[in-house]
Design an enzyme around this catalytic site. Structure first.
Site, PDB file in Angstrom:
ATOM      1  N   ASP A 155       0.859  -1.171   0.000  1.00 37.36           N
ATOM      2  CA  ASP A 155       0.000   0.000   0.000  1.00 37.36           C
ATOM      3  C   ASP A 155       0.905   1.234   0.000  1.00 37.36           C
ATOM      4  O   ASP A 155       2.090   1.128   0.343  1.00 37.36           O
ATOM      5  CB  ASP A 155      -0.885  -0.043   1.253  1.00 37.36           C
ATOM      6  CG  ASP A 155      -1.684   1.224   1.456  1.00 37.36           C
ATOM      7  OD1 ASP A 155      -2.419   1.611   0.528  1.00 37.36           O
ATOM      8  OD2 ASP A 155      -1.573   1.825   2.531  1.00 37.36           O
ATOM      9  N   ASP A 162      -0.109   5.154   0.974  1.00 42.69           N
ATOM     10  CA  ASP A 162      -0.319   6.094   2.080  1.00 42.69           C
ATOM     11  C   ASP A 162      -0.485   5.355   3.407  1.00 42.69           C
ATOM     12  O   ASP A 162      -1.360   4.513   3.553  1.00 42.69           O
ATOM     13  CB  ASP A 162      -1.549   6.961   1.810  1.00 42.69           C
ATOM     14  CG  ASP A 162      -1.416   7.781   0.526  1.00 42.69           C
ATOM     15  OD1 ASP A 162      -0.280   8.156   0.176  1.00 42.69           O
ATOM     16  OD2 ASP A 162      -2.440   8.030  -0.131  1.00 42.69           O
TER      17      ASP A 162
END
Length: 187
Positions: free
Chosen positions: A29, A31
């Site tokens: 991922d 953020d």
């Protein structure tokens, strides 16, 4: 990386991992996992701040021979709060920051859609499934996703990919180090 790859629009095949790699693909991922999660959207490359150890985590995956694929929701593109040019500039900066630390991404998958309007926005599995389609050699059970949100873990589960959560207790570098060394425990 091409502009299409940086924007998550590439459909070209993803190269195989090195022989002996502990995972076919490590999905990361963005953020909150690689960079500091902040309110709103990171629209200016100067706003992209890597978390401590994030570049080292990607480098460890690279050194272990794993393919590394970034999977990120970017709804700001659908709302008009984030343009293609802004996302491109932010991802260029991310790639440059990683390269400065001797690390690289092999592919990027982006969901630019509104919530509940597609099959790719995490917690749905579309981002992972598209990457797996591009990597026809990959076995979902030999892949792993590392993320910071329940939606990351839900997307991984829906794609048949094991997952691990990072956060205040465990950094992405700690999790990745355990994963590539084979000392990981369930998270």
């Amino acid at each position: 990386m091409t502009d299409a790859e940086l924007l998550g629009e590439a459909a070209t095949p993803i190269e195989r991992p090195a022989a002996g790699a502990p995972f076919d693909i490590v999905f990361l991922d963005r953020d909150g996992t690689l960079n500091v999660h902040r309110p709103g959207y990171i629209a200016d490359p100067a706003e992209l701040v890597l978390l401590p150890g994030a570049a080292g985590a990607v480098r460890r995956c690279n050194e272990a021979g794993c393919v590394v694929v970034l999977v990120t929701n970017q709804r700001g593109m659908a709302t008009g709060e984030l343009s293609r040019e802004q996302l491109l500039a932010v991802h260029r900066r991310l790639v440059e920051e990683l390269a400065a630390a001797g690390a690289h991404l092999d592919a990027i998958q982006v969901c630019p859609h509104q919530a509940d309007s597609c099959d790719c926005r995490k917690p749905r599995p579309g981002l992972l499934l598209r990457a797996l389609d591009r990597a026809g050699w990959a076995d979902p059970a030999r892949c792993v996703l590392v993320g910071d949100q329940p939606s990351d873990l839900q997307a991984a589960a829906a794609a048949g990919v094991p997952s691990y959560r990072v956060g205040r207790e465990r950094s992405v570098l700690e999790v990745v180090t355990e994963l590539v060394s084979g000392t990981h425990a369930s998270v």
